[in-house]
Design an enzyme around this catalytic site. Structure first.
Site, short mmCIF file in Angstrom:
data_model
loop_
_atom_site.label_atom_id
_atom_site.label_comp_id
_atom_site.label_asym_id
_atom_site.label_seq_id
_atom_site.Cartn_x
_atom_site.Cartn_y
_atom_site.Cartn_z
N LYS A 37 19.83 7.91 13.94
CA LYS A 37 19.57 7.54 15.00
C LYS A 37 20.57 7.52 16.12
O LYS A 37 22.04 7.24 15.55
CB LYS A 37 19.19 5.90 14.92
CG LYS A 37 18.48 5.59 13.52
CD LYS A 37 16.89 6.05 13.63
CE LYS A 37 16.15 5.76 12.56
NZ LYS A 37 14.98 6.20 12.31
N PRO A 53 7.61 1.57 5.12
CA PRO A 53 6.51 1.35 4.31
C PRO A 53 5.97 2.69 3.56
O PRO A 53 5.07 2.25 2.82
CB PRO A 53 5.51 0.95 5.30
CG PRO A 53 5.62 1.78 6.46
CD PRO A 53 7.13 1.93 6.81
N GLY A 113 5.80 6.30 4.51
CA GLY A 113 5.25 7.53 5.07
C GLY A 113 5.60 8.83 4.81
O GLY A 113 5.17 9.65 4.22
N ASP A 138 16.16 7.72 5.86
CA ASP A 138 15.53 7.42 7.34
C ASP A 138 15.86 5.90 7.65
O ASP A 138 14.73 5.21 7.64
CB ASP A 138 14.21 7.81 7.59
CG ASP A 138 13.86 7.63 8.98
OD1 ASP A 138 14.51 7.23 9.70
OD2 ASP A 138 12.46 7.98 9.22
N ASP A 159 14.41 0.30 -0.68
CA ASP A 159 14.22 -0.41 0.62
C ASP A 159 13.66 -1.74 -0.03
O ASP A 159 13.07 -2.09 -0.92
CB ASP A 159 12.97 0.17 1.26
CG ASP A 159 13.22 -0.25 2.89
OD1 ASP A 159 12.93 -1.51 3.12
OD2 ASP A 159 13.11 0.61 3.76
#
Length: 374
Positions: free
Chosen positions: A302, A214, A216, A270, A232
């Site tokens: 990840k 969202p 950050g 990310d 996104d």
């Protein structure tokens, strides 16, 4: 300086097995000497070219250095006095003093130094008033004296010569405040990730962020004066979306076309997908971005196989080697405080490396030279 016989390392609680595996690959003759959650020591082996400025080359070591053993004494004041006298005899001042606690349980590292750690540092400074620099982050070529509070009555001592391959914070743990306006904790990961390798961001440069919602990380980049293109399919927070320096492209990274983007100085990613998938998206873009302009990339990857400790170091090595084949001149990785089951990878093009005050060297940990087998 003291001839090193042992080194100390700290890590995220739960990553000890991965760090042990890394040590066995990079330093085959080192022997585990002592282990607690978040803290390990190793006896230096005959192949260990270890000096104050050595590069451990281990992604999962938060902090490391030459071990000076345990502080002696029955009381806090006695142990503080022992530490101050030992370092005064052994190391040249002025020193950077780092006092920190190990992480005992995953996700329970304190948001700030405890009152106990603050008191220990105060007592050591009182015992040697003129030996230590004022509190602050370590800088290039600082001699850093570390006091690791394994328990309240068990302190381990060590030191290192600071370089970009160490985190600049005590214990390698960044303490960053999350602004109330920040849309997510990705803000913290971005701020720590930029600070750790010293990404030389400049106001007005253009950042392309994959997996931006969202917002950050976008918020953190905008805060530093960059223009941001966020990619996104999900919604961005209003505080980011309404910033005139932000542009939102509602697509998945794999759907993005370069003609929709334009010139880019920095690439950030990310995405909540497997590492190989993330690098596929990055590879597609990097191959088409302007190499005369692109400075580097910061990627959060990840680790879906975190529990398979034997496999993680080799996986990370392969990821770094793949990034070098994409045209980056240098790639280095770290498992940072705000990452948890992730790693942060900083990549620099030759142009980006040259901008740094001290150009990067190729790290042995990502070279293609064969290593000794454990």
């Amino acid at each position: 300086m003291i001839e090193p016989e042992f080194i100390f390392t700290t890590c995220q609680a739960g990553a000890e097995a991965i760090l042990k595996r890394e040590i066995s690959l990079e330093w085959p003759t080192f022997k585990l000497a002592y282990s607690r959650p978040g803290f390990l020591t190793f006896k230096v082996g005959p192949d260990g070219d270890v000096s104050a400025g050595f590069d451990l080359r281990c992604v999962f070591a938060r902090a490391y250095g030459i071990s000076l053993g345990k502080a002696q004494g029955e009381t806090l004041a006695e142990r503080a006095g022992f530490a101050a006298k030992l370092v005064q005899k052994s190391l040249p001042g002025p020193l950077r003093l780092n006092v920190f606690e190990r992480e005992k349980k995953e996700d329970e590292s304190p948001a700030a130094p405890s009152e106990f750690a603050i008191e220990v540092e105060s007592q050591i400074r009182k015992a040697q008033k003129n030996l230590f620099q004022p509190a602050g982050e370590a800088a290039e070529n600082d001699v850093v004296f570390s006091v690791i509070l394994v328990e309240e009555e068990e302190w381990w001592l060590g030191y290192h010569l600071h370089s970009r391959y160490h985190r600049p914070w005590a214990g390698g743990v960044a303490r960053i405040a999350l602004p109330k306006a920040a849309p997510s904790r990705a803000y913290l990961k971005l701020r720590e990730g930029v600070s750790w390798p010293g990404l030389p961001l400049k106001k007005g440069e253009i950042a392309l962020e994959l997996g931006s919602a969202p917002g950050g990380a976008s918020f953190a980049l905008l805060e530093q004066g960059l223009s941001v293109i966020g990619v996104d399919p999900a919604d961005m927070a209003p505080v980011v979306r309404e910033n005139p320096a932000f542009r939102h492209i509602r697509l998945q990274a794999k759907q993005l076309r370069l003609d929709e983007v334009g010139p880019v100085d920095w690439l950030f990613s990310d995405m909540n997908i497997a590492p190989d998938e993330a690098l596929d998206a990055v590879a597609k873009l990097v191959g088409k971005l302007d190499k005369q302009r692109l400075l580097g990339a910061l990627l959060t990857l990840k680790l879906t196989n975190w529990s398979k400790a034997q496999d993680v170091p080799e996986l990370v090595r392969k990821l770094l080697e793949r990034l070098l084949t994409l045209g980056f001149a240098h790639a280095q990785a770290a498992q940072l405080y705000y990452n948890r089951h992730e790693i942060c990878v900083a990549c620099f093009t030759q142009l980006g490396s040259e901008r740094l005050s001290k150009p990067l060297k190729a790290r042995e940990s990502v070279s293609k030279a064969p290593r000794k087998k454990p």
